[in-house]
Motif scaffolding. Sequence first.
Motif, PDB file in Angstrom:
ATOM      1  N   HIS A 125       0.844  -1.206   0.000  1.00  0.00           N
ATOM      2  CA  HIS A 125       0.000   0.000   0.000  1.00  0.00           C
ATOM      3  C   HIS A 125       0.874   1.250   0.000  1.00  0.00           C
ATOM      4  O   HIS A 125       0.378   2.367   0.119  1.00  0.00           O
ATOM      5  CB  HIS A 125      -0.926   0.007   1.227  1.00  0.00           C
ATOM      6  N   LEU A 126       2.209   1.052  -0.141  1.00  0.00           N
ATOM      7  CA  LEU A 126       3.132   2.186  -0.095  1.00  0.00           C
ATOM      8  C   LEU A 126       3.553   2.606  -1.505  1.00  0.00           C
ATOM      9  O   LEU A 126       3.979   1.774  -2.304  1.00  0.00           O
ATOM     10  CB  LEU A 126       4.383   1.814   0.714  1.00  0.00           C
ATOM     11  N   PRO A 127       3.490   3.910  -1.806  1.00  0.00           N
ATOM     12  CA  PRO A 127       3.881   4.386  -3.136  1.00  0.00           C
ATOM     13  C   PRO A 127       5.367   4.192  -3.406  1.00  0.00           C
ATOM     14  O   PRO A 127       5.776   3.981  -4.545  1.00  0.00           O
ATOM     15  CB  PRO A 127       3.492   5.859  -3.112  1.00  0.00           C
ATOM     16  N   GLN A 128       6.199   4.268  -2.351  1.00  0.00           N
ATOM     17  CA  GLN A 128       7.643   4.105  -2.553  1.00  0.00           C
ATOM     18  C   GLN A 128       7.959   2.709  -3.116  1.00  0.00           C
ATOM     19  O   GLN A 128       8.864   2.554  -3.943  1.00  0.00           O
ATOM     20  CB  GLN A 128       8.394   4.306  -1.223  1.00  0.00           C
ATOM     21  N   ILE A 129       7.242   1.704  -2.642  1.00  0.00           N
ATOM     22  CA  ILE A 129       7.469   0.341  -3.132  1.00  0.00           C
ATOM     23  C   ILE A 129       6.830   0.163  -4.500  1.00  0.00           C
ATOM     24  O   ILE A 129       7.421  -0.418  -5.419  1.00  0.00           O
ATOM     25  CB  ILE A 129       6.927  -0.684  -2.119  1.00  0.00           C
ATOM     26  N   ALA A 130       5.623   0.680  -4.674  1.00  0.00           N
ATOM     27  CA  ALA A 130       4.917   0.550  -5.952  1.00  0.00           C
ATOM     28  C   ALA A 130       5.679   1.231  -7.085  1.00  0.00           C
ATOM     29  O   ALA A 130       5.653   0.766  -8.231  1.00  0.00           O
ATOM     30  CB  ALA A 130       3.515   1.130  -5.837  1.00  0.00           C
ATOM     31  N   ALA A 131       6.375   2.330  -6.772  1.00  0.00           N
ATOM     32  CA  ALA A 131       7.103   3.073  -7.804  1.00  0.00           C
ATOM     33  C   ALA A 131       8.233   2.258  -8.420  1.00  0.00           C
ATOM     34  O   ALA A 131       8.665   2.513  -9.540  1.00  0.00           O
ATOM     35  CB  ALA A 131       7.662   4.369  -7.215  1.00  0.00           C
ATOM     36  N   GLY A 149      -1.246   7.259 -12.078  1.00  0.00           N
ATOM     37  CA  GLY A 149      -2.479   7.609 -11.382  1.00  0.00           C
ATOM     38  C   GLY A 149      -2.644   6.813 -10.098  1.00  0.00           C
ATOM     39  O   GLY A 149      -3.079   7.348  -9.068  1.00  0.00           O
ATOM     40  N   GLU A 150      -2.289   5.531 -10.118  1.00  0.00           N
ATOM     41  CA  GLU A 150      -2.385   4.699  -8.913  1.00  0.00           C
ATOM     42  C   GLU A 150      -1.369   5.155  -7.868  1.00  0.00           C
ATOM     43  O   GLU A 150      -1.661   5.184  -6.666  1.00  0.00           O
ATOM     44  CB  GLU A 150      -2.157   3.227  -9.281  1.00  0.00           C
ATOM     45  N   LEU A 151      -0.162   5.561  -8.315  1.00  0.00           N
ATOM     46  CA  LEU A 151       0.830   6.092  -7.380  1.00  0.00           C
ATOM     47  C   LEU A 151       0.313   7.368  -6.726  1.00  0.00           C
ATOM     48  O   LEU A 151       0.501   7.586  -5.510  1.00  0.00           O
ATOM     49  CB  LEU A 151       2.156   6.370  -8.093  1.00  0.00           C
ATOM     50  N   ALA A 152      -0.339   8.215  -7.520  1.00  0.00           N
ATOM     51  CA  ALA A 152      -0.911   9.442  -6.974  1.00  0.00           C
ATOM     52  C   ALA A 152      -1.953   9.122  -5.905  1.00  0.00           C
ATOM     53  O   ALA A 152      -2.026   9.784  -4.860  1.00  0.00           O
ATOM     54  CB  ALA A 152      -1.533  10.274  -8.096  1.00  0.00           C
ATOM     55  N   ARG A 153      -2.764   8.096  -6.163  1.00  0.00           N
ATOM     56  CA  ARG A 153      -3.765   7.701  -5.162  1.00  0.00           C
ATOM     57  C   ARG A 153      -3.081   7.212  -3.892  1.00  0.00           C
ATOM     58  O   ARG A 153      -3.488   7.556  -2.773  1.00  0.00           O
ATOM     59  CB  ARG A 153      -4.657   6.593  -5.727  1.00  0.00           C
ATOM     60  N   LEU A 154      -2.016   6.395  -4.043  1.00  0.00           N
ATOM     61  CA  LEU A 154      -1.295   5.886  -2.872  1.00  0.00           C
ATOM     62  C   LEU A 154      -0.632   7.016  -2.089  1.00  0.00           C
ATOM     63  O   LEU A 154      -0.439   6.911  -0.869  1.00  0.00           O
ATOM     64  CB  LEU A 154      -0.236   4.873  -3.314  1.00  0.00           C
ATOM     65  N   LEU A 155      -0.296   8.116  -2.801  1.00  0.00           N
ATOM     66  CA  LEU A 155       0.284   9.277  -2.137  1.00  0.00           C
ATOM     67  C   LEU A 155      -0.755  10.075  -1.354  1.00  0.00           C
ATOM     68  O   LEU A 155      -0.407  11.024  -0.651  1.00  0.00           O
ATOM     69  CB  LEU A 155       0.965  10.186  -3.172  1.00  0.00           C
ATOM     70  N   GLY A 156      -2.009   9.695  -1.498  1.00  0.00           N
ATOM     71  CA  GLY A 156      -3.054  10.345  -0.705  1.00  0.00           C
ATOM     72  C   GLY A 156      -3.880  11.344  -1.458  1.00  0.00           C
ATOM     73  O   GLY A 156      -4.680  12.076  -0.858  1.00  0.00           O
ATOM     74  N   SER A 157      -3.732  11.392  -2.788  1.00  0.00           N
ATOM     75  CA  SER A 157      -4.481  12.374  -3.571  1.00  0.00           C
ATOM     76  C   SER A 157      -5.883  11.848  -3.860  1.00  0.00           C
ATOM     77  O   SER A 157      -6.068  10.736  -4.324  1.00  0.00           O
ATOM     78  CB  SER A 157      -3.752  12.637  -4.896  1.00  0.00           C
ATOM     79  N   ASP A 158      -6.889  12.677  -3.556  1.00  0.00           N
ATOM     80  CA  ASP A 158      -8.277  12.307  -3.832  1.00  0.00           C
ATOM     81  C   ASP A 158      -8.605  12.439  -5.312  1.00  0.00           C
ATOM     82  O   ASP A 158      -9.507  11.777  -5.824  1.00  0.00           O
ATOM     83  CB  ASP A 158      -9.240  13.183  -3.019  1.00  0.00           C
TER      84      ASP A 158
END
Length: 561
Positions: A492-498, A529-538
């Motif tokens: 659920h972490l953007p750092q790993i997903a990136a 877009g999925e990374l942006a969501r994981l970063l907390g962007s609505d």
Amino acid sequence: MLQSLHVKNLALMEETEVEFGRGLNILTGETGAGKSLLIGSVNLALGGKFDREMLRKGAESALVELVFASGDKRVREKLEELELEPEEDGSVVISRKMQVGKNVYRVNGETVTAKQVKELAELLIDIHGQHEHQSLLNKKKHMEILDAYCGEKFQKTAEAVETAYRECRELQKALEEEALDEEAKAKEQALAEFELQEIEQAKLVPGEDQELEQRYKLMVNSKRITENLSESYQYTGSDFEGAAGAALSRALRALRTVSGLDARLGELEGQLSEIDNLLADYNRDLAEYMADCEFDDEEYAEVEERLNLLNHLKEKYGNTIEDVIAYGQDRQKLLDKLNDYDAYMRQMEEQLAAANEKLEKACEKLSAIRKKNAAVLTKQLKDALVHLNFAAVEFEIALNRAKSITAKGYDDVEFLISTNPGEGLKPLGQVASGGELSRVMLAIKTVLAGKDDIDTLIFDEIDTGISGRTAWRVSEQLDTVAHAHQVLCITHLPQIAAMADRHFVIEKSSTGENTITDIRMLAEEESLGELARLLGSDSLTEAALSNAREMRLQAAAHKKT
């Protein structure tokens, strides 16, 4: 490598198929979307527990199918051992169809058992969830990790230790079983002497019982046999008016008076003469057989008595005469041993002492290899832990002599760690939290990456309790492991997903009364877009997408190093 996963009618999954690739395969999704279904479905295919509640509503059965590409020699050998044919392209297809009360496992289309699937899966895939992280709390796991690092030379020595250990156990068990006090020894000796005497007095001959049984059968039925044979003899002989033999003789005499008048009549005479000769031969053989059926009472009693003796011995000592003879030979060996019992026991004790000495030397050699490798592994694990943001970590692999020797040797292996400055080293289980345990496991997998033959690794909950810089470090380590293995990681972490080489999203959607979970691979823009969501962007603002692109660039820079 896990090429594809096909799931049908499992929980919220109606039917979905996803293809994975080499490197780092990342799976993300909203909370509650069903990310756990990935590991759950793979575990089910490999023999995990299935409950009725796992079936999709309205479905009678569920299916999970895994397709692996493997050129591993060990996999081919395991398939041969299980008498399974590999696919033409070398792939291995494992499937499980699940119904309430019934499961069908298949490998490459052939029906197999759950045990066989698990044996094969151990060579193909390694799944790391919270349970696997928790296994680090068990010292047995520490020895497994060290031994896996030690390499081929260690394995040969370990096999020698195991062989020597089994030899000692067998000798010790035999010595305990052979130990007798004087009273028990006397009873054993008396019984063996009685049994041997009983067998020897019988003067047994192999196959004798079968011959006697046939003879006895004839004796018992001799009256009925004789009466019927006499009647047959009478009707086929020449002494009784109207018997076949007498009639044939008259027919032959009548034919001979005219046989000289025509060649064809001569042929007919020859045929009838042959029949007459055959019947005469039959009568002679029948008379001889009837003579053999004449038994006197004394012979009958002797055969019956001998058969009773043989059957008595077979009931006590074996199913056949050969078995009884073999039993007697065993009794003789036992008597030879008991007659010189003290010398026999001394010999066994000497054998056990020699075996224990051999085991001790093998354990000493094995321990030396462990200690040498433990020093190197300690440094490598500490470096890996530092890279995973354990800034002030101290780590040590302690080897002490255990209270007793096992098939693994006499070493007691334990991982010790200190995560804070000034704190002494303590057992891993007393210090590390759940999140720290997951990072320790990742460090271990990173160090063992080049030595582990299993091609596919799945990580779940590897990001428990971490964020920020630590998350980046975990991401980098996962990428390092992915250079040597195919890695599937749920996060659920953007750092790993990136850091993903392939990015998949697990989504849940509702259509009327149905709710469906699906998995699909994302294109680059979708991944951002999925990374942006994981970063907390609505919402997908340009700022959020910019942050996502920056993370992808940072990940790409690491991959180039």
